[in-house]
Design an enzyme around this catalytic site. Structure first.
Site, PDB file in Angstrom:
ATOM      1  N   CYS A  99      45.410  39.682  47.476  1.00 42.83           N
ATOM      2  CA  CYS A  99      44.944  40.651  48.476  1.00 42.83           C
ATOM      3  C   CYS A  99      44.933  40.030  49.864  1.00 42.83           C
ATOM      4  CB  CYS A  99      43.548  41.142  48.114  1.00 42.83           C
ATOM      5  SG  CYS A  99      42.384  39.799  47.833  1.00 42.83           S
ATOM      6  N   GLU A 108      51.454  46.726  52.594  1.00 42.88           N
ATOM      7  CA  GLU A 108      51.164  45.613  51.685  1.00 42.88           C
ATOM      8  C   GLU A 108      52.264  45.562  50.624  1.00 42.88           C
ATOM      9  OE1 GLU A 108      47.892  46.005  48.853  1.00 42.88           O
ATOM     10  OE2 GLU A 108      47.295  43.950  49.336  1.00 42.88           O
ATOM     11  N   GLU A 115      36.936  46.787  47.380  1.00 42.28           N
ATOM     12  CA  GLU A 115      37.650  45.609  47.901  1.00 42.28           C
ATOM     13  C   GLU A 115      39.114  45.946  47.741  1.00 42.28           C
ATOM     14  OE1 GLU A 115      36.044  43.094  49.102  1.00 42.28           O
ATOM     15  OE2 GLU A 115      34.047  43.450  48.290  1.00 42.28           O
ATOM     16  N   LYS A 139      36.166  48.127  33.295  1.00 43.13           N
ATOM     17  CA  LYS A 139      37.499  48.654  32.987  1.00 43.13           C
ATOM     18  C   LYS A 139      38.539  47.779  33.669  1.00 43.13           C
ATOM     19  CE  LYS A 139      40.764  51.089  34.523  1.00 43.13           C
ATOM     20  NZ  LYS A 139      41.895  50.399  33.912  1.00 43.13           N
TER      21      LYS A 139
HETATM   22  P1  NAD Z   1      45.180  49.732  41.602  1.00 42.02           P
HETATM   23  O1  NAD Z   1      44.394  50.370  42.677  1.00 42.02           O
HETATM   24  O2  NAD Z   1      46.425  50.390  41.163  1.00 42.02           O
HETATM   25  O3  NAD Z   1      44.298  49.562  40.294  1.00 42.02           O
HETATM   26  C1  NAD Z   1      43.045  48.936  40.327  1.00 42.02           C
HETATM   27  C2  NAD Z   1      42.204  49.479  39.202  1.00 42.02           C
HETATM   28  O4  NAD Z   1      41.967  50.864  39.430  1.00 42.02           O
HETATM   29  C3  NAD Z   1      42.857  49.369  37.829  1.00 42.02           C
HETATM   30  O5  NAD Z   1      41.890  49.054  36.870  1.00 42.02           O
HETATM   31  C4  NAD Z   1      43.401  50.771  37.614  1.00 42.02           C
HETATM   32  O6  NAD Z   1      43.508  51.119  36.259  1.00 42.02           O
HETATM   33  C5  NAD Z   1      42.340  51.618  38.288  1.00 42.02           C
HETATM   34  N1  NAD Z   1      42.837  52.916  38.727  1.00 42.02           N
HETATM   35  C6  NAD Z   1      44.098  53.254  39.083  1.00 42.02           C
HETATM   36  N2  NAD Z   1      44.165  54.556  39.408  1.00 42.02           N
HETATM   37  C7  NAD Z   1      42.926  55.058  39.268  1.00 42.02           C
HETATM   38  C8  NAD Z   1      42.349  56.343  39.463  1.00 42.02           C
HETATM   39  N3  NAD Z   1      43.061  57.381  39.870  1.00 42.02           N
HETATM   40  N4  NAD Z   1      41.037  56.484  39.235  1.00 42.02           N
HETATM   41  C9  NAD Z   1      40.283  55.455  38.838  1.00 42.02           C
HETATM   42  N5  NAD Z   1      40.773  54.218  38.611  1.00 42.02           N
HETATM   43  C10 NAD Z   1      42.076  54.016  38.836  1.00 42.02           C
HETATM   44  O7  NAD Z   1      45.426  48.231  42.093  1.00 42.02           O
HETATM   45  P2  NAD Z   1      46.245  47.087  41.337  1.00 42.02           P
HETATM   46  O8  NAD Z   1      47.696  47.405  41.490  1.00 42.02           O
HETATM   47  O9  NAD Z   1      45.693  46.832  39.988  1.00 42.02           O
HETATM   48  O10 NAD Z   1      45.855  45.801  42.210  1.00 42.02           O
HETATM   49  C11 NAD Z   1      46.490  45.465  43.383  1.00 42.02           C
HETATM   50  C12 NAD Z   1      45.665  45.874  44.581  1.00 42.02           C
HETATM   51  O11 NAD Z   1      44.371  45.279  44.509  1.00 42.02           O
HETATM   52  C13 NAD Z   1      46.257  45.380  45.882  1.00 42.02           C
HETATM   53  O12 NAD Z   1      46.215  46.395  46.847  1.00 42.02           O
HETATM   54  C14 NAD Z   1      45.330  44.227  46.281  1.00 42.02           C
HETATM   55  O13 NAD Z   1      45.305  43.946  47.652  1.00 42.02           O
HETATM   56  C15 NAD Z   1      44.026  44.709  45.758  1.00 42.02           C
HETATM   57  N6  NAD Z   1      43.082  43.593  45.592  1.00 42.02           N
HETATM   58  C16 NAD Z   1      42.059  43.438  46.508  1.00 42.02           C
HETATM   59  C17 NAD Z   1      41.175  42.368  46.413  1.00 42.02           C
HETATM   60  C18 NAD Z   1      40.058  42.177  47.418  1.00 42.02           C
HETATM   61  O14 NAD Z   1      39.190  41.361  47.170  1.00 42.02           O
HETATM   62  N7  NAD Z   1      40.064  42.870  48.552  1.00 42.02           N
HETATM   63  C19 NAD Z   1      41.317  41.453  45.367  1.00 42.02           C
HETATM   64  C20 NAD Z   1      42.358  41.637  44.445  1.00 42.02           C
HETATM   65  C21 NAD Z   1      43.225  42.718  44.580  1.00 42.02           C
END
Ligand code: NAD
Length: 495
Positions: A299, A398, A265, A189
């Site tokens: 991230c 962040e 992550e 997803k």
């Molecule tokens: P997000 O948490 O909003 O979304 C990530 C994924 O989760 C998306 O596919 C989203 O649709 C899904 N999602 C959102 N709400 C959900 C819920 N209630 N239940 C299930 N799934 C849900 O994050 P984002 O805004 O897409 O990405 C940015 C974040 O990702 C930042 O915090 C960044 O640091 C982190 N990130 C971490 C790494 C790592 O390796 N540690 C790498 C890339 C990004």
């Protein structure tokens, strides 16, 4: 590097797949719903994407389960599975420009970064995890002669990969490749902001020889289908990359359903620490890249710049000069070093943090607003605050945008205290010429990654993941394969 015209022509001609990919076929969403994918550089709609719902997730999970049970992939001979993943890697390379254009349009990342980074690293990820397949052995343990005890490793079953928007293809590759290599079936997803490149990946994985049902893509919204996947009783693992907030929800969903495994992550607020004896020119170059690459939507962005007080004025002066390399512009232009933020919402969020930095009394020394002449896109200027204190919001949260926060310190202990004074612990760097200082600080920093005299260096062997609320999983590296398998103890009575 190919010309601006080449990329613009390709962007004009590309027809992205918009349907879901379930059980080996592209299909419309069960309820026929669609959502818009928007180009953040122009604000224009790129495509009307099929919007998956719970029925689509259920269909994808049952296809994945059926395929898993059949053994068509989970029991395929290791060498044959390896060959499929090698072909996948080769196909990603062959279609590199298409991937680059899709992610550039969808997310706003500069095309040069995609061509030199995301796309080749994604191909390499399939290659690397392909290579690990026949390196996974079981064990016979030393037992009483009346028994033969074997420990065998088996895939988990159905793995749901839930990915963020900041490296659309690469995050999918980091999640999907080890899950498949270990013999699992996968439902991916992607983030709703960047749904396009995953569908090209689906087509190419099928072409590479991944059997029907083994790999599925369901686009749609996190709160609806991400949640449904994470609560699903027939999913064995959630492999998640995204925010800390949603990472915690994933763990809750697991507990509320079938105790599926969860690896997360998540976010970061990573310190770049410059000691008094740092190679200042080199450190500044890396510091600037560390916060402005990918518009700061990284991230591991080195967003907290901790600088020894003796070099603080020099650092700020050099940083401001060096930051000129990052100029917002058309992400399809190979000369562009900074694209728009992923959405208007993200732009508003980042501008809100900039406002809070001003209100809290930090001194804005660079940027701080929208760049001129780019109002159609969700751009934010490269921004720097100095005289930030650790209690300020811009030093704690962040931001996920091009905003650096410079702080000064007097002693090594103080630097470590500030560095560790965060709920996050993803990455960090130390700049020093003193070996003892480097080793001491590397030991004392609470972070999954410590770079010494560099930033963002690494290869596939490097475990990628955080301490504390940056998550508890590791991507890349050999151990990631093992995290997609379970052990079975087979005890045979020979008596
Ligand atoms: P997000 O948490 O909003 O979304 C990530 C994924 O989760 C998306 O596919 C989203 O649709 C899904 N999602 C959102 N709400 C959900 C819920 N209630 N239940 C299930 N799934 C849900 O994050 P984002 O805004 O897409 O990405 C940015 C974040 O990702 C930042 O915090 C960044 O640091 C982190 N990130 C971490 C790494 C790592 O390796 N540690 C790498 C890339 C990004």
């Amino acid at each position: 590097m190919k010309s601006l015209k080449y990329w613009h022509d390709m962007a004009a001609e590309i027809r992205p797949e918009t349907r879901l990919f379930i059980d080996g076929a592209f299909v419309d969403a069960a309820q026929g719903r669609r959502f818009e994918s928007v180009n953040p550089a122009t604000g224009r709609v790129l495509a009307e994407m099929a919007q998956g719902g719970v029925e689509d997730v259920d269909r994808a999970v049952s296809a994945a389960r059926r395929a898993f049970r059949s053994g068509v992939w989970s029991r395929m001979a290791p060498r044959d599975r390896m060959a499929v993943l090698y072909r996948a890697a080769a196909l990603i390379e062959k279609h590199a420009d298409e991937f680059a254009v899709l992610d550039c349009l969808d997310m706003g990342k500069p095309i040069t970064e995609l061509v030199s980074g995301d796309v080749p690293f994604s191909a390499l990820t399939f290659q690397y995890f392909g290579e690990t397949i026949d390196k996974i052995d079981g064990m016979v343990t030393s037992t009483d002669p009346s028994a033969l005890h074997m420990i065998v490793r088996e895939p988990l079953g159905v793995v749901a990969c839930v990915t963020p928007w900041n490296y659309p293809l690469m995050m999918a590759a980091w999640k999907v490749a080890p899950a498949l290599a270990a013999g699992n079936s996968v439902v991916l997803k992607p983030a709703e902001q960047t749904p396009m490149s995953a569908l090209l990946l689906a087509r190419l994985l099928a072409e590479a020889g991944i059997p029907e049902g083994v790999f599925n893509v369901v686009n749609g919204f996190g709160e609806e289908i991400g949640r449904h996947l994470a609560l699903h009783m027939d999913v064995d693992k959630i492999s998640f990359t995204g925010s800390t907030e949603v990472g915690k929800l994933m763990m809750i969903y697991s507990g509320q359903s079938n105790m599926k495994r969860v690896t997360t992550e998540c976010g970061g607020k990573s310190p770049q620490i410059l000691m008094r004896d740092a190679d200042l020119d080199m450190a500044v170059t890396y510091a600037v890249n560390g916060i402005y690459t990918n518009q700061g939507e990284v991230c591991s962005a080195g967003s907290r710049l901790l600088v020894h007080e003796s070099i603080y004025p020099d650092f700020v002066e050099k940083f401001l000069r060096e930051a000129g390399r990052f100029q917002p512009g058309d992400p399809l232009d190979p000369e562009t070093t900074m694209g728009p933020l992923v959405t208007r919402e993200q732009q508003t969020r980042v501008l809100g943090y900039i406002e809070s930095g001003r209100e809290d009394g930090a001194e804005l020394v660079l940027g701080g607003g929208r760049p001129d002449g780019l109002s159609a896109g969700s751009y934010v200027q490269p921004t720097l605050f100095k005289d930030v204190t650790p209690d300020m919001k811009i030093a704690r949260e962040e931001i996920f945008g091009p905003v650096g926060a410079v702080m000064s310190f007097e002693t090594e202990e103080q630097a470590i205290e500030i560095a560790n004074g965060s709920i996050y612990g993803l990455a960090s760097s130390i700049w020093t010429r003193d070996l003892n200082t480097a080793h001491r600080m590397a030991r004392d920093i609470q972070a999954g990654i410590v770079w010494v005299n560099c930033y963002e260096h690494g290869d596939m062997t490097q475990p990628w993941g955080g301490y504390k609320q940056s998550g508890q999983g590791r991507d890349k590296c050999f151990d990631t394969m093992l995290a997609h398998m379970q052990t079975k103890s087979v005890w045979i009575n020979l008596g």
